[in-house]
Design a protein around this motif. Structure first.
Motif, PDB file in Angstrom:
ATOM      1  N   LYS A  50       0.820  -1.211   0.000  1.00  0.00           N
ATOM      2  CA  LYS A  50       0.000   0.000   0.000  1.00  0.00           C
ATOM      3  C   LYS A  50       0.856   1.265   0.000  1.00  0.00           C
ATOM      4  O   LYS A  50       0.601   2.217   0.724  1.00  0.00           O
ATOM      5  CB  LYS A  50      -0.966   0.010   1.180  1.00  0.00           C
ATOM      6  CG  LYS A  50      -2.013  -1.073   1.098  1.00  0.00           C
ATOM      7  CD  LYS A  50      -2.992  -0.973   2.232  1.00  0.00           C
ATOM      8  CE  LYS A  50      -4.039  -2.079   2.112  1.00  0.00           C
ATOM      9  NZ  LYS A  50      -5.015  -2.035   3.207  1.00  0.00           N
ATOM     10  N   GLY A  51       1.922   1.245  -0.807  1.00  0.00           N
ATOM     11  CA  GLY A  51       2.764   2.423  -0.969  1.00  0.00           C
ATOM     12  C   GLY A  51       3.781   2.663   0.121  1.00  0.00           C
ATOM     13  O   GLY A  51       4.521   3.643   0.057  1.00  0.00           O
ATOM     14  N   GLN A  52       3.870   1.787   1.123  1.00  0.00           N
ATOM     15  CA  GLN A  52       4.828   1.962   2.210  1.00  0.00           C
ATOM     16  C   GLN A  52       5.734   0.745   2.319  1.00  0.00           C
ATOM     17  O   GLN A  52       5.311  -0.382   2.061  1.00  0.00           O
ATOM     18  CB  GLN A  52       4.106   2.169   3.533  1.00  0.00           C
ATOM     19  CG  GLN A  52       3.323   3.450   3.600  1.00  0.00           C
ATOM     20  CD  GLN A  52       2.705   3.648   4.977  1.00  0.00           C
ATOM     21  OE1 GLN A  52       2.373   2.695   5.670  1.00  0.00           O
ATOM     22  NE2 GLN A  52       2.557   4.901   5.369  1.00  0.00           N
ATOM     23  N   ILE A  53       6.960   0.988   2.755  1.00  0.00           N
ATOM     24  CA  ILE A  53       7.896  -0.118   2.961  1.00  0.00           C
ATOM     25  C   ILE A  53       7.413  -0.937   4.149  1.00  0.00           C
ATOM     26  O   ILE A  53       7.263  -0.416   5.250  1.00  0.00           O
ATOM     27  CB  ILE A  53       9.324   0.402   3.204  1.00  0.00           C
ATOM     28  CG1 ILE A  53       9.848   1.099   1.956  1.00  0.00           C
ATOM     29  CG2 ILE A  53      10.248  -0.742   3.608  1.00  0.00           C
ATOM     30  CD1 ILE A  53      11.202   1.751   2.129  1.00  0.00           C
ATOM     31  N   ALA A  54       7.137  -2.219   3.898  1.00  0.00           N
ATOM     32  CA  ALA A  54       6.705  -3.112   4.970  1.00  0.00           C
ATOM     33  C   ALA A  54       7.911  -3.713   5.681  1.00  0.00           C
ATOM     34  O   ALA A  54       7.920  -3.817   6.902  1.00  0.00           O
ATOM     35  CB  ALA A  54       5.816  -4.217   4.420  1.00  0.00           C
ATOM     36  N   ASP A  55       8.934  -4.110   4.909  1.00  0.00           N
ATOM     37  CA  ASP A  55      10.126  -4.679   5.523  1.00  0.00           C
ATOM     38  C   ASP A  55      11.245  -4.789   4.508  1.00  0.00           C
ATOM     39  O   ASP A  55      11.009  -4.796   3.291  1.00  0.00           O
ATOM     40  CB  ASP A  55       9.841  -6.052   6.118  1.00  0.00           C
ATOM     41  CG  ASP A  55      10.758  -6.359   7.299  1.00  0.00           C
ATOM     42  OD1 ASP A  55      11.713  -5.597   7.526  1.00  0.00           O
ATOM     43  OD2 ASP A  55      10.508  -7.328   8.003  1.00  0.00           O
ATOM     44  N   VAL A  56      12.480  -4.888   5.017  1.00  0.00           N
ATOM     45  CA  VAL A  56      13.677  -5.081   4.206  1.00  0.00           C
ATOM     46  C   VAL A  56      14.331  -6.375   4.672  1.00  0.00           C
ATOM     47  O   VAL A  56      14.557  -6.561   5.864  1.00  0.00           O
ATOM     48  CB  VAL A  56      14.665  -3.896   4.364  1.00  0.00           C
ATOM     49  CG1 VAL A  56      15.915  -4.131   3.537  1.00  0.00           C
ATOM     50  CG2 VAL A  56      13.991  -2.590   3.974  1.00  0.00           C
ATOM     51  N   PHE A  57      14.615  -7.285   3.728  1.00  0.00           N
ATOM     52  CA  PHE A  57      15.196  -8.590   4.050  1.00  0.00           C
ATOM     53  C   PHE A  57      16.622  -8.674   3.525  1.00  0.00           C
ATOM     54  O   PHE A  57      16.875  -8.367   2.370  1.00  0.00           O
ATOM     55  CB  PHE A  57      14.378  -9.721   3.405  1.00  0.00           C
ATOM     56  CG  PHE A  57      12.977  -9.801   3.925  1.00  0.00           C
ATOM     57  CD1 PHE A  57      12.684 -10.560   5.043  1.00  0.00           C
ATOM     58  CD2 PHE A  57      11.947  -9.116   3.301  1.00  0.00           C
ATOM     59  CE1 PHE A  57      11.399 -10.628   5.533  1.00  0.00           C
ATOM     60  CE2 PHE A  57      10.656  -9.185   3.780  1.00  0.00           C
ATOM     61  CZ  PHE A  57      10.373  -9.941   4.894  1.00  0.00           C
ATOM     62  N   GLY A  58      17.538  -9.103   4.384  1.00  0.00           N
ATOM     63  CA  GLY A  58      18.922  -9.336   3.996  1.00  0.00           C
ATOM     64  C   GLY A  58      19.079 -10.727   3.408  1.00  0.00           C
ATOM     65  O   GLY A  58      18.103 -11.459   3.240  1.00  0.00           O
ATOM     66  N   PRO A  59      20.313 -11.131   3.104  1.00  0.00           N
ATOM     67  CA  PRO A  59      20.551 -12.441   2.508  1.00  0.00           C
ATOM     68  C   PRO A  59      20.022 -13.582   3.375  1.00  0.00           C
ATOM     69  O   PRO A  59      20.136 -13.553   4.595  1.00  0.00           O
ATOM     70  CB  PRO A  59      22.079 -12.515   2.398  1.00  0.00           C
ATOM     71  CG  PRO A  59      22.519 -11.091   2.380  1.00  0.00           C
ATOM     72  CD  PRO A  59      21.545 -10.356   3.237  1.00  0.00           C
ATOM     73  N   GLY A  60      19.427 -14.575   2.708  1.00  0.00           N
ATOM     74  CA  GLY A  60      18.910 -15.746   3.405  1.00  0.00           C
ATOM     75  C   GLY A  60      17.707 -16.323   2.700  1.00  0.00           C
ATOM     76  O   GLY A  60      17.231 -15.817   1.694  1.00  0.00           O
ATOM     77  N   LEU A  61      17.203 -17.422   3.248  1.00  0.00           N
ATOM     78  CA  LEU A  61      16.006 -18.087   2.750  1.00  0.00           C
ATOM     79  C   LEU A  61      14.919 -17.893   3.789  1.00  0.00           C
ATOM     80  O   LEU A  61      15.094 -18.241   4.957  1.00  0.00           O
ATOM     81  CB  LEU A  61      16.267 -19.579   2.525  1.00  0.00           C
ATOM     82  CG  LEU A  61      15.069 -20.425   2.088  1.00  0.00           C
ATOM     83  CD1 LEU A  61      14.568 -19.977   0.727  1.00  0.00           C
ATOM     84  CD2 LEU A  61      15.433 -21.889   2.064  1.00  0.00           C
TER      85      LEU A  61
END
Length: 159
Positions: A50-61
């Protein structure tokens, strides 16, 4: 509705591509709890809801059913036991160093020197850059572009 297991990933085969928007158009931009997210080394993934950053994920599964449940519970469809798929945009950001970018003055700069009089000075060189904060990079530079490459940023950095 996307009810099958989907692995969301980007192989990153282009050496000058900084941002890649994952194509969820065929699935209606929907993912569900059967999906997984693979983020390679020198990458990160940004979920935008909805136009906003929900989360940022680094390297991984990441198993989108269990591992990120506490992080994404604020998202609308996921608070109902993941029964409804969620609609979002996923951006992969290449966080490696982009090297070998050239810079230089377009025209000589006229300077005065007490010993030599008027002299023309030029400068040339190479520089490298990388993305340190993907959230800020999304908000302030590439926005909602589906891709962003080194050629898009080189003119900005040179000026």
């Amino acid at each position: 509705m996307a009810l099958f297991r989907k692995n969301i990933e980007w192989s990153g085969s282009s050496k000058d591509l900084i941002v890649y928007k994952y194509p969820l158009e065929n699935a209606g931009r929907e993912i569900n709890r059967k999906s997984t997210l693979t983020v390679r080394e020198s990458q990160c993934a940004i979920f935008v809801h909805k136009g906003q950053i929900a989360d940022v994920f680094g390297p991984g599964l990441y198993d989108l059913d269990t591992e990120i449940l506490p992080i994404l519970t604020k998202l609308a469809a996921w608070k109902y036991k993941f029964e409804t798929p969620i609609t979002l945009d996923i951006y992969f950001i290449n966080t490696k160093q982009f090297t070998g970018n050239a810079w230089g003055t377009q025209n000589p700069i006229l300077m005065r020197d007490p010993e030599f009089g008027s002299i023309r000075v030029r400068g040339f060189g190479k520089y490298a850059f990388k993305v340190d904060d993907p959230g800020v990079f999304l908000k302030e530079l590439f926005g909602t572009n589906s891709s962003f490459s080194t050629s898009d940023i080189n003119d900005y950095l040179r000026s």
